[in-house]
Design a protein around this motif. Structure first.
Motif, short mmCIF file in Angstrom:
data_model
loop_
_atom_site.label_atom_id
_atom_site.label_comp_id
_atom_site.label_asym_id
_atom_site.label_seq_id
_atom_site.Cartn_x
_atom_site.Cartn_y
_atom_site.Cartn_z
N ARG A 22 0.79 -1.24 -0.02
CA ARG A 22 0.05 0.16 -0.08
C ARG A 22 0.73 1.26 -0.10
N VAL A 24 -0.16 0.87 -3.98
CA VAL A 24 0.34 -0.13 -4.99
C VAL A 24 1.28 0.79 -6.02
N PRO A 25 2.33 0.07 -6.27
CA PRO A 25 3.20 0.96 -7.20
C PRO A 25 2.64 0.86 -8.52
N VAL A 26 2.53 2.08 -9.40
CA VAL A 26 2.44 2.01 -10.86
C VAL A 26 3.25 2.85 -11.63
N GLY A 27 3.77 2.03 -12.41
CA GLY A 27 4.93 2.51 -13.39
C GLY A 27 4.35 3.30 -14.55
N GLU A 30 2.63 0.99 -17.10
CA GLU A 30 1.13 0.93 -16.70
C GLU A 30 0.06 1.92 -16.90
#
Length: 51
Positions: A22, A24-27, A30
């Motif tokens: 927490r 959530v990693p978003v690159g 994505e």
């Protein structure tokens, strides 16, 4: 049955496990995919909301 397969379970027997960090990693990749596929739909929705 042998091996890693457990067979097919009925949907009511499924277990969902959320062990993601927490937040959530978003690159970048994505974000680009989301923009590519959802961008036109979001543009249409927002355009429809304008008075």
């Amino acid at each position: 049955m042998t091996g890693p397969h457990r067979g097919v379970q009925k949907p009511e027997e499924w277990t969902v496990v959320d062990d993601l960090p927490r937040p959530v990693p978003v690159g970048r990749a994505e974000l680009e995919v989301l923009e590519m596929y959802l961008g036109p739909a979001l543009d249409d929705l927002l355009r429809a909301l304008k008075p």
